[in-house]
Design a protein around this motif. Sequence first.
Motif, PDB file in Angstrom:
ATOM      1  N   GLY A  25     -20.204 -36.208  17.825  1.00 32.11           N
ATOM      2  CA  GLY A  25     -20.979 -36.596  18.990  1.00 32.11           C
ATOM      3  C   GLY A  25     -20.831 -38.071  19.306  1.00 32.11           C
ATOM      4  N   TYR A  52     -19.540 -34.240  30.915  1.00 38.44           N
ATOM      5  CA  TYR A  52     -19.513 -34.581  29.487  1.00 38.44           C
ATOM      6  C   TYR A  52     -20.557 -33.779  28.718  1.00 38.44           C
ATOM      7  CZ  TYR A  52     -21.034 -37.478  25.496  1.00 38.44           C
ATOM      8  OH  TYR A  52     -21.454 -37.924  24.271  1.00 38.44           O
ATOM      9  N   LEU A  53     -21.769 -33.719  29.252  1.00 42.38           N
ATOM     10  CA  LEU A  53     -22.844 -32.992  28.572  1.00 42.38           C
ATOM     11  C   LEU A  53     -22.593 -31.494  28.588  1.00 42.38           C
ATOM     12  CD1 LEU A  53     -25.930 -34.999  29.868  1.00 42.38           C
ATOM     13  CD2 LEU A  53     -24.911 -35.079  27.590  1.00 42.38           C
ATOM     14  N   SER A  67     -17.220 -38.654  20.719  1.00 46.73           N
ATOM     15  CA  SER A  67     -17.042 -38.157  22.089  1.00 46.73           C
ATOM     16  C   SER A  67     -17.800 -39.033  23.080  1.00 46.73           C
ATOM     17  CB  SER A  67     -17.497 -36.699  22.201  1.00 46.73           C
ATOM     18  OG  SER A  67     -18.889 -36.563  21.967  1.00 46.73           O
ATOM     19  N   HIS A  68     -18.935 -39.582  22.653  1.00 45.80           N
ATOM     20  CA  HIS A  68     -19.697 -40.505  23.496  1.00 45.80           C
ATOM     21  C   HIS A  68     -18.861 -41.739  23.819  1.00 45.80           C
ATOM     22  CE1 HIS A  68     -23.756 -42.409  24.565  1.00 45.80           C
ATOM     23  NE2 HIS A  68     -22.898 -43.403  24.666  1.00 45.80           N
ATOM     24  N   LYS A  86     -20.796 -30.622  25.593  1.00 48.49           N
ATOM     25  CA  LYS A  86     -21.678 -30.653  24.430  1.00 48.49           C
ATOM     26  C   LYS A  86     -22.553 -29.400  24.375  1.00 48.49           C
ATOM     27  CE  LYS A  86     -22.210 -35.533  23.340  1.00 48.49           C
ATOM     28  NZ  LYS A  86     -21.964 -35.373  21.899  1.00 48.49           N
ATOM     29  N   ASP A  88     -21.047 -32.710  13.110  1.00 48.82           N
ATOM     30  CA  ASP A  88     -21.408 -32.696  14.526  1.00 48.82           C
ATOM     31  C   ASP A  88     -21.922 -34.063  14.970  1.00 48.82           C
ATOM     32  OD1 ASP A  88     -20.727 -30.035  14.554  1.00 48.82           O
ATOM     33  OD2 ASP A  88     -22.787 -29.314  14.367  1.00 48.82           O
TER      34      ASP A  88
END
Length: 232
Positions: free
Chosen positions: A81, A61-62, A84-85, A65, A77
């Motif tokens: 963010g 996941y990161l 998406s989290h 990002k 953004d």
Amino acid sequence: MDTRSAIIEAAATLLAQSPSGDVSTRAVCEAAGVQQPVLYRLFGDKDGLLTATVDHVWDQYLGAKRAAEKSEDPLRDLRAGWDSHTAFALAHPNAYKLMFAPALRSVPEAAEEALRILREVLERLAAQGRLRMAPDAAARMVMTANTGVALSLITRPTLYPDASLSVLVRDAIHRAILLDPVADTTAHDARTAAATTLLSSLDELTPQPFTPAESGLLEQWLTQISKSDPTD
């Protein structure tokens, strides 16, 4: 694939499939084709294995990002963010719950990196004069709220059946940390915005007009202004 990676991959697969959100070291060893002493030699204990597994799942996941291009608007953004989290939590509920489980003795590195990435977005907003508090405080507010919503959705789906709750909380939190250029016109808001904007750009001044001691004192003053209570 080396032995350590094979064990982590096996643990991640079993974790994702587990109805209870737990895995046994015996099952992991069987899936990875290794003996239990090998697992304990590499990870110390089950806690070490689970921490490494959480970092592995979160790293996917990161990684997205890290690779994502910054848009021209940091607010866009920031919203992306948050979304998406929440999406990651819903897609990987067991790994997500483990990330924040008090049972894990060590904090997964991914938790710290997620907070750092969020703080960077907020620092961009501060540099534009759009943040009403210091980026560090804002980052902790956003992460706490986002985590709370995500955990509610995945642990109590009968109480929180509508995932759109995430968007409602997101927008409420963003209103709390961001300045509205039309509505926020008080002197306190102006001082706070100016302080946080200057704080976010101190390190970018070239050449540096202050000595290290002067910079430290200025940073302390600006931080106090950004955290000041309008009723004081």
